[in-house]
Design an enzyme around this catalytic site. Structure first.
Site, mmCIF file in Angstrom:
data_model
loop_
_atom_site.group_PDB
_atom_site.id
_atom_site.type_symbol
_atom_site.label_atom_id
_atom_site.label_comp_id
_atom_site.label_asym_id
_atom_site.label_seq_id
_atom_site.Cartn_x
_atom_site.Cartn_y
_atom_site.Cartn_z
ATOM 1 N N GLY A 126 0.895 -1.156 -0.049
ATOM 2 C CA GLY A 126 -0.065 0.099 -0.001
ATOM 3 C C GLY A 126 0.960 1.200 -0.098
ATOM 4 N N PHE A 127 1.867 1.100 0.779
ATOM 5 C CA PHE A 127 2.686 2.530 0.936
ATOM 6 C C PHE A 127 2.025 3.780 1.082
ATOM 7 C CE2 PHE A 127 4.967 -0.595 -1.718
ATOM 8 C CZ PHE A 127 5.669 -1.193 -0.770
ATOM 9 N N ILE A 170 -0.371 -5.717 5.361
ATOM 10 C CA ILE A 170 -0.120 -5.294 3.945
ATOM 11 C C ILE A 170 1.089 -5.625 3.390
ATOM 12 C CG2 ILE A 170 -1.576 -3.109 4.279
ATOM 13 C CD1 ILE A 170 0.861 -1.423 4.732
ATOM 14 N N LEU A 214 9.590 -7.358 17.390
ATOM 15 C CA LEU A 214 8.709 -8.267 17.673
ATOM 16 C C LEU A 214 9.232 -9.701 16.946
ATOM 17 C CD1 LEU A 214 5.484 -6.032 17.516
ATOM 18 C CD2 LEU A 214 6.779 -6.924 19.750
ATOM 19 N N GLU A 258 8.541 2.856 8.742
ATOM 20 C CA GLU A 258 8.760 3.670 7.690
ATOM 21 C C GLU A 258 10.401 4.213 7.984
ATOM 22 O OE1 GLU A 258 5.409 5.745 9.149
ATOM 23 O OE2 GLU A 258 4.670 6.193 7.126
#
Ligand SMILES: Cc1cc2nc3c(=O)[nH]c(=O)nc-3n(C[C@H](O)[C@H](O)[C@H](O)COP(=O)(O)OP(=O)(O)OC[C@H]3O[C@@H](n4cnc5c(N)ncnc54)[C@H](O)[C@@H]3O)c2cc1C
Lengths: 340, 752
Positions: free
Chosen positions: B264-265, B490, B640, B715
């Site tokens: 998607g970005f 995504i 994680l 990001e």
């Protein structure tokens, strides 16, 4: 995409008798254009079952490449690698492995321009729609031509393979329908194969409608060095900004024989034999190279003036190709001379 | 739960099963590689038949209006069922009171087929619906659109820059501390430069695609009356809100399903023409309709990252200690839109300075919607700021890393708030060591054969965002755990990390956990955007699991704080233990959980940090710039899953390399078209462009962010990455290019 008839040709005669048909080989260019409604053939004749997929070592030393030989096969063929390395390198510098596995020798010669305005049906393009005008002029021209272009069209021929073939003086063999029941063949030197746009940029080659490419023949191998140098905006999977195909033979520090074709700059591989003959007998001095480059780039014209893609950004124009082509011709010749 | 205080030691810290951080392979990977993870265009819901295909017709001009649309030939074309234009859209479309708010929040593209107005080039003006995809495409080419172009459109940021107003919404565009002008004037070292970054396209692989189904009120359909959209969206709750607003429906009457999203970005934060047109066409035809946007339309009919013009001024004393910093920037968007590219965002937080000036302006441009693209703001802002810092280092003859160390703030430079946790210095030092920074030479000093070699570095910062999120967990009698949340994956690894969190919390083998995502019927979540997804949705799952643990402990009569969960069993930490499934009565045990972030989060400045190091080679003949190797070191709080986090980080860095070297979405300022609208002409990096790349993650925890103590990783990788490449180019050949991307033509004069 429109509905179209589809027929698979078993022998060249089937193909030639299919009136008003378009041939499809690898389909990597034609199908894309059909999906975009830029090409709208009503009939497709599939060539893939024709026995035109052989590479023949001819008795006289020439090499005949069937029109259906895939780019990947051709690039890796031992005789090509050994005798015509410039062609192997050019092929491997093009597209991607998947595309090269599909793309054919004939289709590659006939691939169409990558001008972004040609690719957008809402923009004017004399190639797509003769007489409509050219939106590229004054627009984004980074990948467009500086030589051989016309008022009507700025497009380049995007092939890498053809540039090497031009430097090698390849000959394109074709067949075309003759009298009823007959076919005619002809041999077209590659120099004459692609046409400059003039006022008819929709006519891109000398081929007549329905004319079938059967093979490309490479002349006897040349001694000396061969180089293909492609300059592009990313490391792979990009068309040439400028490319240079060279064959060079030196004798006692002087040029014994040279051929040089430029890609990415014109509607056809750009080569000027006269300039080459003037280089013969000379050393590759700065002066001699300058004279040679001047001759090849004579009349070269960038499009920055009146550029509207973004008037502040010259990277959207193509003027830089002039100094770039010069640099690359000199560098490639000098590099080749080391082994020539 | 609500974040009200730093989080103490918890089950995630204890990590008894060792699952947190583990490189667990993507749990949905086998489905994806075997084609059994249906993306929106590939779903075939049971009982849904007679699906039609839609194909949009793009506007052939920029700003203007439609005179007439001749649909006769298209309507008569084989297989065509309907041709939608602004004249025959369903009743109630684009007229509801909620629409204005949804537009203000940038939740959707400008309503299409809503009137005769054309807002931008390529905006759909009609949509053909046919029995097959090919028939729809063929007929779309027969739609004749007569339109008249507005005489004075605004397509060029350069010319609109001077009149650009202050953005009317979004984060505060301006900031002032001290007296910049006075301080700058008296600085020993001054940098005063302007920069530009081009428009960029998110260029995700999966095209926006939707299958729309209206469940008719009169039918016996269990879902009636409802609109179901199988679509590709990053935040399904936002999509639900926007689609409801657009079609004048109640939120509950819209169901959004996005279990798999192929990238998607940022582009899929908006409801796009595929969803809007599929819903409208399905309504009008009374049949399910599928639409995928073709690649050329994606560039012109979805959204893009605005071009920016930036002006950076840095004033420092002779030791390089900053005294005055100003960052001004200009971007553009459609008229009335409040979203702007906040390219000065990071300059508020990165370096200590007594005098700070931030000014951001947004011009009205008649181009496709400008919206978020991965790291909106920082991704392009750091291309300017970190290039300026490199220049300052050179001017002051200070090593670029030393310069950063001298300007490391103790508290947030803009507000004075404490940092939640900031380990930038560690990133810099570790990175310098691992990369071999000490081998960097003066500009233009190093070469190998035809290649000029240079090294560059830049800092990374990205404000850490959190959003409320919810989740539900269900333990069934066979001992399996189902996790449900409207969160999306995504391509980032959400399925996997939520599996890990839930399995760790309940002492289960990951194979006993099923995660279900991307459904508006599940508890509302943060969705994927702004790097907030893992921390926010993961915390909701954590909370739901805590609640389930309490229930289980209660059932097992073990004090909750003594309960131990391991190997599918609950124990009291001594001898007694029993299988969880033995405690499940009446079919299933259910617990819900949530996370919210109140004023506590406002007390700190939270961000992820990093340091990028790049080495480039420049071909002395052609000027071709090739990345040789790149390393990023990051502080992203708790990791994680080391495999999926690394993948996010190096993916981000790759995007940064594209921004530095090749990505350039060109607006033709005559027509307003983004003209290089395919992957052959819009150059995103390919494998061969990247060379050796690696990311190191500090072993860090941030107890102020969320119960997982994690920070966003999606990001931060892009932030500053391109600047490191730009600085390496300078180091290789001496060229300081400030107009991105740095293509070979811009450095040709420096090749010798
Ligand atoms: C993303 C992308 C990147 C690319 N990058 C490069 C690159 O860097 N360099 C480069 O050189 N090329 C590149 N290409 C182009 C590629 O090389 C061509 O698409 C390919 O060579 C065409 O061959 P084909 O067999 O698939 O042709 P087709 O698509 O089948 O046909 C092309 C044309 O040739 C005609 N034709 C085919 N065979 C015959 C025949 N025997 N006789 C008469 N007419 C015939 C067809 O009718 C059609 O008009 C790229 C293509 C793509 C899609």
């Amino acid at each position: 995409m429109r509905a179209f008839d589809y027929q698979r040709a078993r022998k060249p005669e089937d193909a030639l008798s299919a009136n008003a048909a378009r041939y499809i080989a690898g389909g990597t260019n034609l199908l894309d254009l059909m999906k975009l409604e830029i090409e709208r053939p009503e009939r497709l004749v599939d060539l893939n079952a024709l026995a035109l997929d052989r590479i023949e070592d001819l008795p006289d030393g020439r090499l005949r490449i069937g029109a259906l030989v895939r780019n990947a096969t051709l690039a890796a063929h031992p005789l090509v690698v050994a005798r015509y390395p410039v062609l192997s390198r050019a092929l491997l510098a093009g597209a991607s492995p998947q595309l090269r596995n599909r793309a054919t020798t004939g289709g590659n010669l006939l691939q169409r321009t990558r001008c972004p305005y040609f690719y957008d049906p809402a923009q004017n393009c004399n190639k797509r729609d003769p007489g409509a005008g050219c939106s590229a002029r004054g627009g984004l021209t980074r990948n467009l031509g500086i030589l051989g272009i016309s008022e009507a069209c700025l497009a380049t021929h995007p092939s890498d393979m053809a540039v090497a073939m031009r430097a090698l003086d390849a000959v394109v063999e074709t067949r075309l329908p003759g009298a009823p029941g007959e076919t005619l063949g002809r041999s077209i030197p590659i120099a004459q194969f692609h046409l400059l746009p003039g006022s008819t940029p929709q006519i891109e080659t000398i081929l007549q409608p329905g004319e079938l490419i059967t093979a490309v023949v490479l002349p006897q191998p040349l001694d000396g060095a061969q180089r293909y140098r492609k300059v592009r905006d990313r490391a792979s999977y990009a068309f040439a900004l400028v490319s240079v195909a060279v064959t060079l033979k030196m004798k006692q520090q002087s040029v014994a024989r040279v051929s040089l074709a430029l890609g990415g700059v014109a509607p056809k591989p750009w080569r000027i034999e006269e300039a080459e003959s003037r280089l013969v007998g000379q050393q590759l001095s700065d002066d001699a190279l300058k004279t040679f480059c001047d001759a090849l780039l004579s009349g070269a014209q960038g499009s920055a003036t009146g550029n509207a893609a973004d008037p502040h950004r010259l990277d959207n124009a193509n003027d830089f190709k002039i100094p770039l082509a010069r640099r690359m011709m000199i560098a490639t010749l000098r590099d080749a001379a080391k082994e020539a | 739960m609500e974040m009200t205080a730093p989080v103490g030691r918890n089950a995630i810290d204890i990590n008894a099963g060792g699952l947190i951080g583990k490189k667990l392979p993507r749990v949905e990977g086998p489905l994806k590689v075997s084609g059994r993870a249906p993306y929106a265009y590939e779903v075939h819901p049971d009982g849904v038949e007679g699906v039609l295909y839609g194909y949009p017709v793009p506007a052939p001009i920029g700003l203007g209006s439609i005179g007439s649309i001749d649909t006769d030939a298209a309507t008569a074309s084989p297989g065509v069922i309907a041709v939608l234009t602004h004249d025959n859209m369903p009743q109630g479309y684009a007229s509801g009171p909620a629409l204005a708010a949804a537009l203000k929040e940038n939740r959707l593209v400008n309503p299409i087929l809503a009137s005769h107005v054309i807002d931008h080039y390529g905006q759909p003006v009609a949509c053909v619906v046919a029995e097959t995809f090919e028939q729809a495409v063929a007929a779309a080419a027969l739609v004749k659109v007569e339109c008249s172009a507005d005489a004075s459109p605004h397509f060029d940021l350069r010319t609109e820059q001077y009149d650009a107003p202050k953005p009317a919404g979004g984060p505060p565009p301006d900031s002032r501390k001290g007296d910049f002008d006075r301080a700058f004037g008296s600085c020993a070292l001054r940098i005063d430069e302007s920069y530009s970054t081009p428009a960029q396209s998110q260029a995700m692989m999966e095209p926006p695609a939707t299958l729309a189904i209206w469940h008719d009120a009169n039918s016996r359909d269990a879902k009636a009356p409802r609109l179901t959209l199988h679509t590709s969206h990053q935040i399904v709750d936002w999509a639900q809100e926007a689609v409801a607003a657009l079609f004048g429906l109640d939120r509950e009457a819209v169901e959004i399903l996005s279990p798999y999203v192929g990238g998607g970005f940022g582009a899929k934060l908006q409801v796009l023409p595929d969803a809007i047109l599929a819903a409208a066409c399905a309504k009008v035809t009374g049949r399910p309709v599928k639409i995928a946007l073709p690649r050329p339309q994606i560039f012109n009919a979805t959204s893009h990252r605005s071009a920016t013009i930036q002006w950076v001024q840095l004033g420092a004393d002779r030791h390089g200690v900053l005294k005055a910093v100003a960052h001004r920037c200009w971007s553009g968007n459609l008229p009335d839109r409040t979203f702007y590219e906040q390219a000065a965002a990071q300059t508020r937080h990165l370096y200590a300075t007594p005098n700070l000036l931030i000014e951001q302006r947004n011009a009205a441009l008649n181009l496709t919607l400008a919206a978020s693209m991965r790291a909106p703001g920082e991704a392009v802002g750091l291309l300017a700021l970190e290039s300026a810092m490199d220049q300052l280092a050179e001017l002051g003859q200070i090593d670029p890393i030393e310069l950063r160390l001298r300007n490391e703030p103790k508290t947030d430079p803009e507000t004075g708030k404490p940092f939640s946790e900031r380990r930038l210095v560690e990133c810099l030092k570790l990175g310098a060591d691992k990369f071999g920074w000490s081998k960097r030479t003066a500009p233009g000093q190093r070469s190998e054969g035809a290649w000029m070699i240079g090294m560059g570095m830049a800092c990374a910062i990205r404000t850490n965002l959190n959003r409320p999120s919810g989740a539900k967990v269900t333990l069934s009698g066979d001992g399996r755990l189902l996790v449900q949340t409207s969160m999306t994956d995504i391509g980032t690894g959400t399925y996997t990390i939520l599996t890990q969190i839930a399995a760790e919390m309940l002492g289960l083998d990951p194979s006993m956990v099923t995660v279900a995502l991307g459904d508006t019927d599940f508890p509302a979540s943060s969705g994927s955007g702004g790097s907030w997804g893992a921390g926010s949705s993961g915390s909701a799952v954590y909370d739901a699991c805590m609640n389930l643990r309490a229930r289980l402990a209660h059932e097992a009569r073990i004090p909750a704080d003594r309960a131990v969960f391991a190997r599918g069993r609950i124990g009291d930490g001594r001898r007694r233990s029993q299988p969880l499934r033995a405690l499940v009565r009446r079919g299933a045990l259910v617990a819900t959980g949530s996370i919210s972030f109140g004023s506590f989060s406002e007390q700190y400045y939270e961000a992820a940090y990093g340091a990028h190091f790049a080495e480039v080679g420049i071909d002395r003949d052609s000027g071709e710039i090739r990345l040789r190797r790149m390393l990023g070191v990051f502080d992203i709080g708790r990791v994680l899953n080391h495999a999926t986090a690394r993948s996010q980080l190096i993916g981000g860095m790759t995007l940064g390399v594209g921004a530095a070297l090749s990505e350039n979405l060109v607006a033709d300022t005559r027509s307003g078209a983004f003209i290089n609208h395919d992957f052959a002409e819009y150059l995103i990096p390919v494998q061969a462009d990247i060379g050796e790349i690696d990311a190191i993650m500090l072993d860090a925890v941030d107890d102020k962010t969320n119960p997982l103590k994690s920070k966003g990783a999606g990001e931060i990788g892009v932030c500053g990455a391109g600047a490191a490449v730009a600085n390496a180019i300078h180091n290789a050949c001496g060229a300081r290019v400030r107009d991105y991307p740095i293509t070979l033509d811009k450095i040709m004069d420096h090749l010798g």
